[in-house]
Design an enzyme around this catalytic site. Structure first.
Site, PDB file in Angstrom:
ATOM      1  N   HIS A   1       0.840  -1.199   0.000  1.00 39.65           N
ATOM      2  CA  HIS A   1       0.000   0.000   0.000  1.00 39.65           C
ATOM      3  C   HIS A   1       0.881   1.257   0.000  1.00 39.65           C
ATOM      4  O   HIS A   1       0.576   2.250  -0.653  1.00 39.65           O
ATOM      5  CB  HIS A   1      -0.890   0.036   1.248  1.00 39.65           C
ATOM      6  CG  HIS A   1      -1.829  -1.109   1.376  1.00 39.65           C
ATOM      7  ND1 HIS A   1      -1.642  -2.119   2.288  1.00 39.65           N
ATOM      8  CD2 HIS A   1      -2.964  -1.416   0.711  1.00 39.65           C
ATOM      9  CE1 HIS A   1      -2.642  -2.989   2.190  1.00 39.65           C
ATOM     10  NE2 HIS A   1      -3.455  -2.592   1.244  1.00 39.65           N
TER      11      HIS A   1
ATOM     12  N   SER B   1      -2.500  -8.062   3.251  1.00 39.10           N
ATOM     13  CA  SER B   1      -3.014  -7.899   4.616  1.00 39.10           C
ATOM     14  C   SER B   1      -3.359  -9.254   5.215  1.00 39.10           C
ATOM     15  O   SER B   1      -3.386  -9.415   6.428  1.00 39.10           O
ATOM     16  CB  SER B   1      -4.265  -7.021   4.607  1.00 39.10           C
ATOM     17  OG  SER B   1      -4.002  -5.821   3.918  1.00 39.10           O
TER      18      SER B   1
ATOM     19  N   VAL C   1       4.540  -5.476  -4.751  1.00 44.59           N
ATOM     20  CA  VAL C   1       5.627  -5.397  -3.767  1.00 44.59           C
ATOM     21  C   VAL C   1       5.689  -6.744  -3.043  1.00 44.59           C
ATOM     22  O   VAL C   1       4.665  -7.263  -2.591  1.00 44.59           O
ATOM     23  CB  VAL C   1       5.389  -4.249  -2.763  1.00 44.59           C
ATOM     24  CG1 VAL C   1       6.497  -4.207  -1.720  1.00 44.59           C
ATOM     25  CG2 VAL C   1       5.291  -2.920  -3.504  1.00 44.59           C
TER      26      VAL C   1
HETATM   27  P1  AMP Z   1      -6.551  -3.814  -0.261  1.00 39.26           P
HETATM   28  O1  AMP Z   1      -6.419  -2.942   0.931  1.00 39.26           O
HETATM   29  O2  AMP Z   1      -6.040  -5.189  -0.066  1.00 39.26           O
HETATM   30  O3  AMP Z   1      -7.920  -3.743  -0.892  1.00 39.26           O
HETATM   31  O4  AMP Z   1      -5.562  -3.204  -1.352  1.00 39.26           O
HETATM   32  C1  AMP Z   1      -5.579  -1.837  -1.680  1.00 39.26           C
HETATM   33  C2  AMP Z   1      -4.695  -1.620  -2.868  1.00 39.26           C
HETATM   34  O5  AMP Z   1      -3.356  -2.006  -2.554  1.00 39.26           O
HETATM   35  C3  AMP Z   1      -5.116  -2.443  -4.089  1.00 39.26           C
HETATM   36  O6  AMP Z   1      -5.006  -1.632  -5.249  1.00 39.26           O
HETATM   37  C4  AMP Z   1      -4.122  -3.551  -4.084  1.00 39.26           C
HETATM   38  O7  AMP Z   1      -3.887  -4.092  -5.372  1.00 39.26           O
HETATM   39  C5  AMP Z   1      -2.883  -2.865  -3.568  1.00 39.26           C
HETATM   40  N1  AMP Z   1      -1.942  -3.850  -3.034  1.00 39.26           N
HETATM   41  C6  AMP Z   1      -2.176  -4.783  -2.077  1.00 39.26           C
HETATM   42  N2  AMP Z   1      -1.081  -5.547  -1.883  1.00 39.26           N
HETATM   43  C7  AMP Z   1      -0.137  -5.102  -2.745  1.00 39.26           C
HETATM   44  C8  AMP Z   1       1.208  -5.483  -3.047  1.00 39.26           C
HETATM   45  N3  AMP Z   1       1.814  -6.494  -2.423  1.00 39.26           N
HETATM   46  N4  AMP Z   1       1.868  -4.788  -4.003  1.00 39.26           N
HETATM   47  C9  AMP Z   1       1.266  -3.767  -4.661  1.00 39.26           C
HETATM   48  N5  AMP Z   1       0.002  -3.349  -4.418  1.00 39.26           N
HETATM   49  C10 AMP Z   1      -0.685  -4.012  -3.481  1.00 39.26           C
END
Ligand code: AMP
Length: 289
Positions: A38, A187, A177
Site C-alpha cells: 500500500h 493484509s 511489492v
Molecule cells: P486492499 O487494501 O487489499 O484492498 O488493497 C488496496 C490496494 O493495494 C489495491 O489496489 C491492491 O492491489 C494494492 N496492493 C495490495 N497488496 C499489494 C502489493 N503487495 N503490491 C502492490 N500493491 C498491493
C-alpha cells in the site's frame, strides 16, 4: 500526520481547497491493514500529485455470504502512521452508514472481465469492488487513482469501468511489492502460521517456473499451467483454487500464447486465501527457415 476525516462532506471540502490551491488530486483506495505494498501506492500518488487522499474502508458489498468482512484486520493507528510516513495529505475512513444508505440499490457491474478467475469463485465480489470504486471516485473526484497489480483482475476491471462509463479519472497501475523471499505482501499474510508462511513461498516459485517456460518459448497455456500446478502441489500444504494462463488484457484463454500473458493463481494455505500473478511478454516466434 495526515488529517483523518469520516464524512463525504469533509472530503469534498478538503479536496475543493486543494484544487483551489492549484493542486492535482491522487486517490489510493484501500481496506486498511496497510503494509509496504500500500505504501508504494501512496508514495507514487504523492510523487505525482499535489494532494493525496488515502481511503480506508472495509467494503461489505464485496464480501460473499460465506466471507466475513467483520473478520478483516483493522489497525487504524498503525495505518495512520504508515500514511504519515508516506506523506499523504488526507485519510478518509468512513463508517458503513456514511457510504451506503440502508436501501442502497444501484450497482456498477462489469460483465466480461469479471467472469473468470476470482470472479468465478467469488460471485458478486467485483460488483461490490466496482461499485465502491465508482462511489469513491465520485466522492473524492481525483485526477488519478492508484491500484496494485497484486489484484490484477481488479485493476483490469476498474480500468474497463472507467473507460466504458467515461469516469473522469486516470487509473495508474503499481507493480507488486514482495517480501525479500518472494511472497507478495498482503493484509491476509498475518493470518498465516509459520508452516503456512513457508508453504506460501511455493506460489512465487510456481509463478517463476511458469514465467521461465514462456520466456523459453513454451506456447501451450496448458503446459505452463500444469508446470505451475506441479510446483504448487509438490509443496503439499497448499490447496489450489485456480491456476490460469490467460491474455493480460482480455483475461481470456489464448492458444498458442502470444503477446502479454498473465499467469494468475489463487490458493488456500489453511483457511487463508492467497492470490498472486505474473505478467509475461511472450518472446516473438522465431521466423521459420
Ligand atoms: P486492499 O487494501 O487489499 O484492498 O488493497 C488496496 C490496494 O493495494 C489495491 O489496489 C491492491 O492491489 C494494492 N496492493 C495490495 N497488496 C499489494 C502489493 N503487495 N503490491 C502492490 N500493491 C498491493
Amino acid at each position: 500526520m495526515a488529517e483523518l476525516v469520516r464524512t463525504k462532506a469533509e472530503v469534498r471540502a478538503r479536496v475543493a481547497a486543494a484544487r483551489a490551491a492549484g493542486k492535482s488530486v491522487g486517490l489510493v483506495p484501500t481496506m486498511g491493514a496497510l503494509h509496504a505494498g500500500h505504501r508504494r501506492l501512496v508514495e507514487r500518488s504523492v510523487a505525482e500529485n499535489g494532494y493525496t487522499v488515502v481511503s480506508i474502508f472495509v467494503n461489505p458489498t464485496q464480501f460473499g455470504p460465506a466471507e466475513d468482512s467483520d473478520r478483516y484486520p483493522r489497525q487504524l493507528e498503525a495505518d495512520l502512521e504508515l500514511i504519515a510516513e508516506a506523506k499523504a495529505d488526507l485519510v478518509f475512513a468512513p463508517g458503513v452508514g456514511e457510504v451506503y444508505v440502508m436501501d442502497h440499490s444501484s450497482w456498477v457491474e462489469e460483465a466480461r472481465l469479471s467472469e473468470g478467475l476470482c470472479g468465478a469463485r467469488r460471485p458478486g465480489h467485483f460488483r461490490g469492488v466496482a461499485t465502491i470504486c465508482a462511489k469513491l471516485f465520485n466522492i473524492v473526484r481525483p485526477d488519478r487513482a492508484y491500484f496494485g497489480q497484486k489484484d490484477y483482475q481488479q485493476l483490469k476491471i476498474i480500468e474497463r469501468v472507467v473507460r466504458d462509463l467515461d469516469l473522469p479519472v486516470e487509473i495508474r497501475a503499481v507493480e507488486i511489492v514482495r517480501e525479500a523471499d518472494g511472497l507478495a505482501l498482503s493484509s491476509r499474510n498475518k493470518y498465516l502460521g509459520p508452516e503456512e508462511r513457508r508453504a506460501a513461498l511455493a506460489i512465487h516459485r510456481a509463478l517463476a517456473r511458469g514465467q521461465e517456460l514462456i520466456l523459453a518459448g513454451q506456447r501451450s497455456p496448458r503446459s505452463v499451467a500444469e508446470a505451475v500446478r506441479e510446483e504448487l502441489v509438490r509443496e503439499g500444504k497448499l490447496q489450489i483454487q485456480y491456476v490460469e494462463v490467460v491474455d493480460a488484457e482480455t483475461l481470456e484463454p489464448v492458444a498458442p500464447l502470444e503477446g502479454r500473458t498473465v499467469i494468475a493463481v489463487a490458493v488456500f494455505a489453511g483457511s487463508t486465501r492467497l492470490i498472486d500473478n505474473v505478467v509475461v511478454q511472450c518472446p516473438e516466434a522465431k521466423p521459420r527457415d
